[in-house]
Enzyme design. Structure first.
Site, PDB file in Angstrom:
ATOM      1  N   ARG A   3       0.817  -1.223   0.000  1.00  0.00           N
ATOM      2  CA  ARG A   3       0.000   0.000   0.000  1.00  0.00           C
ATOM      3  C   ARG A   3       0.851   1.273   0.000  1.00  0.00           C
ATOM      4  O   ARG A   3       0.444   2.278  -0.560  1.00  0.00           O
ATOM      5  CB  ARG A   3      -0.944  -0.010   1.207  1.00  0.00           C
ATOM      6  N   LYS A  50     -19.174 -18.565  -0.199  1.00  0.00           N
ATOM      7  CA  LYS A  50     -20.620 -18.430  -0.011  1.00  0.00           C
ATOM      8  C   LYS A  50     -21.333 -17.671  -1.116  1.00  0.00           C
ATOM      9  O   LYS A  50     -20.869 -16.617  -1.552  1.00  0.00           O
ATOM     10  CB  LYS A  50     -20.878 -17.682   1.299  1.00  0.00           C
ATOM     11  N   GLY A 103     -10.466  -9.419  -1.532  1.00  0.00           N
ATOM     12  CA  GLY A 103     -10.119 -10.398  -0.502  1.00  0.00           C
ATOM     13  C   GLY A 103      -9.249 -11.556  -0.922  1.00  0.00           C
ATOM     14  O   GLY A 103      -8.100 -11.377  -1.323  1.00  0.00           O
ATOM     15  N   GLY A 150     -13.116  -4.513   0.562  1.00  0.00           N
ATOM     16  CA  GLY A 150     -14.517  -4.109   0.667  1.00  0.00           C
ATOM     17  C   GLY A 150     -14.905  -3.098  -0.394  1.00  0.00           C
ATOM     18  O   GLY A 150     -16.000  -3.162  -0.966  1.00  0.00           O
TER      19      GLY A 150
HETATM   20  P1  AMP Z   1     -14.647 -15.671  -0.097  1.00  0.00           P
HETATM   21  O1  AMP Z   1     -14.114 -14.866   1.056  1.00  0.00           O
HETATM   22  O2  AMP Z   1     -16.130 -15.777  -0.135  1.00  0.00           O
HETATM   23  O3  AMP Z   1     -14.034 -15.279  -1.407  1.00  0.00           O
HETATM   24  O4  AMP Z   1     -14.214 -17.164   0.190  1.00  0.00           O
HETATM   25  C1  AMP Z   1     -12.871 -17.545   0.238  1.00  0.00           C
HETATM   26  C2  AMP Z   1     -12.791 -18.849   0.948  1.00  0.00           C
HETATM   27  O5  AMP Z   1     -13.533 -19.822   0.251  1.00  0.00           O
HETATM   28  C3  AMP Z   1     -11.394 -19.373   1.069  1.00  0.00           C
HETATM   29  O6  AMP Z   1     -11.017 -19.358   2.414  1.00  0.00           O
HETATM   30  C4  AMP Z   1     -11.511 -20.818   0.566  1.00  0.00           C
HETATM   31  O7  AMP Z   1     -10.847 -21.762   1.368  1.00  0.00           O
HETATM   32  C5  AMP Z   1     -13.009 -21.065   0.596  1.00  0.00           C
HETATM   33  N1  AMP Z   1     -13.433 -22.120  -0.322  1.00  0.00           N
HETATM   34  C6  AMP Z   1     -13.268 -22.167  -1.646  1.00  0.00           C
HETATM   35  N2  AMP Z   1     -13.743 -23.329  -2.131  1.00  0.00           N
HETATM   36  C7  AMP Z   1     -14.214 -24.052  -1.085  1.00  0.00           C
HETATM   37  C8  AMP Z   1     -14.807 -25.331  -0.955  1.00  0.00           C
HETATM   38  N3  AMP Z   1     -15.002 -26.105  -1.998  1.00  0.00           N
HETATM   39  N4  AMP Z   1     -15.164 -25.743   0.287  1.00  0.00           N
HETATM   40  C9  AMP Z   1     -14.956 -24.940   1.341  1.00  0.00           C
HETATM   41  N5  AMP Z   1     -14.409 -23.713   1.280  1.00  0.00           N
HETATM   42  C10 AMP Z   1     -14.034 -23.270   0.068  1.00  0.00           C
END
Ligand code: AMP
Length: 395
Positions: A35, A197, A353, A376
């Site tokens: 940064r 998610k 992220g 964010g």
């Molecule tokens: P996000 O912050 O929503 O982008 O999610 C990132 C997280 O998703 C990371 O920590 C990954 O380990 C998790 N992730 C990705 N694929 C899977 C999966 N198949 N099962 C569980 N966690 C996952």
């Protein structure tokens, strides 16, 4: 959109909101200076014009004045990166700050103390904003990481510079990169959305359906879509309450002529552990007791083909549990595909992220067109929100 190039800073004091919220170790050494490095072009341009720079930032989440969050810890690092002496003042408003700002000479840099030592910063207090504003002649916002917050130093302060406010180079580059994906990008446009998610990405998906030709839904998110369509997902992560929404998204995508690509096979593990037993299975036939943790070989090939025919690519979210070495292959393969497409002339933006962490960890940072510095802020931009810090400069 006013940028630095619209101003000559000769004999002017630029009050620059930077994002120096950098990670520190227990010895208060900066462990990732990205940064600070990112803000350098803005600072150097102003100094070369013959102006001076007053840098203001927050660091961490202090509760009142707490020395561990003092910006004095990073002053030396800023100095080393800029190659210019950096003066530090232990206040951001008040008499000491005023004297330090007043006596600043062209070519000099002053670093103010942590803005968040005052609760007025996050409250967006007008009086506090005015006191900060009095320190400089031109307001420059170069902090994308906080542009989604209507704080005193990121948004409210701009009111006190009706004609003399602009974006720094970093923030301008962030805005241009997002515009390239959302507005002006060459077609076909592809968005790769991965991560854990559906619920955290739903607004992005809905907004992006109007902008893209292809959508890859990977990672943990994909299982909600598979189960909603009647597939067997074993113990894979799933948001049952979002299954109707998933079907709705697929319907909307079809109506808008967006091609949706969901993995066809996965690496299934018998435990959520790096040394679990694994097998490759069709994504809709995952046996009970097993969970999908990474993209399978057919999916990797399928995604590679989509990436290679795209001219504009947005990547947000990993394709598997990349933090565990055994389940990082899909994410690395996607990084390689995007790097290759970029080499062939595509524009690629990585943001938000965990995909940024993955890109850095696996060394793709210099092989994609742009890696966003704001988590964010990036996600809210992709949701279609005009960020308050950006609106305050444009108005
Ligand atoms: P996000 O912050 O929503 O982008 O999610 C990132 C997280 O998703 C990371 O920590 C990954 O380990 C998790 N992730 C990705 N694929 C899977 C999966 N198949 N099962 C569980 N966690 C996952």
């Amino acid at each position: 959109m006013k940028t630095l190039n619209d101003f000559n800073f000769k004999n002017k004091k630029a009050l620059i909101r930077v994002d120096f919220n950098v990670p520190l170790n227990e010895k208060f050494e900066v462990t990732d200076a990205t940064r600070i490095v990112s803000a350098k072009p803005t600072i150097i341009k102003i100094l070369e014009d013959g102006g001076s720079c007053i840098l203001m930032s927050h660091l961490g989440r202090p509760k009142g004045v707490q020395d561990e969050f003092s910006l004095r810890h990073i002053a030396e690092e800023v100095e080393a990166i800029l190659g210019v002496k950096v003066k530090f003042v232990s206040e951001c408003v008040g008499e000491k700050a005023e004297i330090a700002a007043k006596s600043l000479q062209p070519g000099e840099v002053l670093l103010l103390e942590n803005l968040r030592f005052h609760k007025e910063e996050e409250a967006g207090d007008r009086g506090f904003s005015e006191k900060l504003a009095n320190l400089g002649d031109i307001y420059v916002n170069d902090a994308f990481g906080t542009a989604h917050r209507a704080h005193a130093s990121t948004t409210i302060i701009a009111d006190f510079f009706p004609k003399s406010k602009c974006f720094g180079y970093l923030l301008a580059q962030e805005i241009e990169s997002i515009d390239k994906v959302m507005k002006t990008g060459e077609k076909p446009v592809l968005a790769v959305l991965g991560g854990a998610k559906v619920s955290s990405k739903i607004t992005i998906i809905e907004n992006i359906l109007d902008k893209v030709d292809h959508l890859i839904i990977g990672g943990g998110m994909s299982f909600t879509f598979i189960k909603a369509q009647g597939g067997k997902i074993g113990n894979s992560i799933c948001e049952d309450d979002k299954m109707d929404l998933a079907l709705e998204i697929l319907k909307k995508a079809k109506a808008k002529n967006v091609q949706v690509h969901i993995p066809v096979d996965v690496i299934a593990a018998d435990a959520f552990s790096n040394d679990a037993n694994t097998q490759v299975v069709d994504i809709d036939k995952i046996p009970d007791g097993w969970e999908g943790v990474d993209a399978g070989p057919k999916s990797i090939k399928q995604f590679h083909d989509v990436v290679m025919k795209s001219k504009t690519i947005l990547w947000n979210g990993p394709l598997g549990v990349f933090e565990m070495e055994s389940f990082a292959k899909g994410t690395i393969a996607l990084g390689n595909s995007i790097a290759e497409a970029t080499k062939n002339g595509a524009f690629s933006l990585v943001g938000g992220g965990d995909s940024v962490a993955a890109v850095k960890q696996f060394g793709f940072e210099d092989k994609v067109s742009y890696v966003s510095t704001g988590g964010g802020a990036m996600l809210e931009s992709l949701e279609g929100i005009v960020l308050p810090g950006i609106a305050a400069i444009i108005e």
